[in-house]
Design a protein around this motif. Structure first.
Motif, PDB file in Angstrom:
ATOM      1  N   LEU A 162       0.809  -1.216   0.000  1.00  0.00           N
ATOM      2  CA  LEU A 162       0.000   0.000   0.000  1.00  0.00           C
ATOM      3  C   LEU A 162       0.841   1.265   0.000  1.00  0.00           C
ATOM      4  O   LEU A 162       0.527   2.243  -0.686  1.00  0.00           O
ATOM      5  CB  LEU A 162      -0.935  -0.002   1.213  1.00  0.00           C
ATOM      6  N   ARG A 175       3.386   3.707  -3.631  1.00  0.00           N
ATOM      7  CA  ARG A 175       3.328   5.167  -3.753  1.00  0.00           C
ATOM      8  C   ARG A 175       4.699   5.730  -4.126  1.00  0.00           C
ATOM      9  O   ARG A 175       4.799   6.719  -4.872  1.00  0.00           O
ATOM     10  CB  ARG A 175       2.858   5.792  -2.431  1.00  0.00           C
ATOM     11  N   THR A 204      -7.539   7.404  -5.857  1.00  0.00           N
ATOM     12  CA  THR A 204      -6.598   6.554  -6.593  1.00  0.00           C
ATOM     13  C   THR A 204      -7.255   5.950  -7.829  1.00  0.00           C
ATOM     14  O   THR A 204      -6.637   5.885  -8.907  1.00  0.00           O
ATOM     15  CB  THR A 204      -6.065   5.436  -5.677  1.00  0.00           C
ATOM     16  N   CYS A 233       0.481   1.094 -11.848  1.00  0.00           N
ATOM     17  CA  CYS A 233       0.688   1.351 -10.418  1.00  0.00           C
ATOM     18  C   CYS A 233      -0.596   1.780  -9.731  1.00  0.00           C
ATOM     19  O   CYS A 233      -0.943   1.288  -8.645  1.00  0.00           O
ATOM     20  CB  CYS A 233       1.770   2.417 -10.231  1.00  0.00           C
ATOM     21  N   ASN A 246      -2.598  -0.152  -6.943  1.00  0.00           N
ATOM     22  CA  ASN A 246      -2.794   0.584  -5.703  1.00  0.00           C
ATOM     23  C   ASN A 246      -4.260   0.594  -5.299  1.00  0.00           C
ATOM     24  O   ASN A 246      -4.589   0.499  -4.111  1.00  0.00           O
ATOM     25  CB  ASN A 246      -2.290   2.025  -5.881  1.00  0.00           C
TER      26      ASN A 246
END
Length: 231
Positions: free
Chosen positions: A17, A21, A138, A207, A211
């Motif tokens: 998680l 990032r 996100t 990504c 995510n």
């Protein structure tokens, strides 16, 4: 209002998680830096008196024209006056503007949410509204990056075609340049930087998709509050 802890908590970055990032941050920076470093140097010949040939050069960079609107770029001709060169079909201003909007906005959000992870990681694990907001943002960036990558891919191809040898030779056949006895000679352009920015944005698509999944696993009720369950 939650108080800021005395010590920063970096444990979130040990799990997917948080770690992803960092990957997002790196590739967004790569994409923006690659576009900002684009440039082209073009040489052309001018025939003067007694058929004497003089070689002139023009530099065009990312910020020397407004967001890759090449049709608005004016070059100095053989008569020492500025003239339009590229046509409206050679511009990629819309796709470039969308590229900057998505990447800069995403960069700001990634920095902000990393700050939340570091300062309020404990609250993030227990207060479900925060992960839900994070999930929504996100997922939105996943969609934006998907469209941005596709649109910017087309824009980068437009710029590549507009700065190719064949197209530049054709542009010098325009009446405003042909009447000056100007002829294309050579050009150096680093369109590879635009390809890097496109690839970096596609990595961001993946990504942000992964995510979203990791955050969804965080939002779904679970028996344990151990963050390793996220993975």
């Amino acid at each position: 209002m939650p108080s800021i802890p005395a010590q920063l908590n970096l444990s979130a970055f040990k799990f997917p998680l948080g770690f992803i990032r960092v990957i997002e941050f790196v590739f967004i920076i790569i994409a923006i830096a690659a576009v900002n470093s684009w440039g082209m140097t073009m040489e052309y010949n001018c025939k003067g008196q007694a058929n004497k040939t003089v070689t002139s050069s023009q530099d065009v960079y990312t910020f020397s024209n407004p967001l890759f609107r090449l049709s608005k770029v004016k070059l100095t001709g053989c008569d020492n006056q500025t003239h339009p060169f590229w046509t409206g079909d050679d511009s990629a201003g819309g796709s470039a503007g969308f590229f900057y909007f998505v990447n800069v906005t995403a960069l700001i959000y990634v920095i902000f949410i990393c700050f939340v992870y570091v300062i309020f990681w404990g609250i993030y694990q227990t207060e479900k509204r925060i992960p839900l907001i994070d999930l929504g943002a996100t997922a939105l960036f996943f969609i934006l990056f998907f469209f941005c990558s596709s649109i910017w891919w087309a824009g980068a191809n437009t710029i590549g075609s507009a700065t190719s040898d064949e197209h530049l030779k054709d542009l010098f056949q325009q009446e405003s340049w042909k009447s000056q006895n100007a002829a294309f000679s050579n050009r150096e352009v680093n369109n590879g930087k635009l390809a890097i920015s496109v690839l970096a944005n596609w990595v961001c698509v993946l990504c942000f998709a992964f995510n979203s999944w990791f955050i969804w696993k965080e939002v779904v009720p679970r028996d344990s509050s151990n963050p390793t369950d996220i993975a």
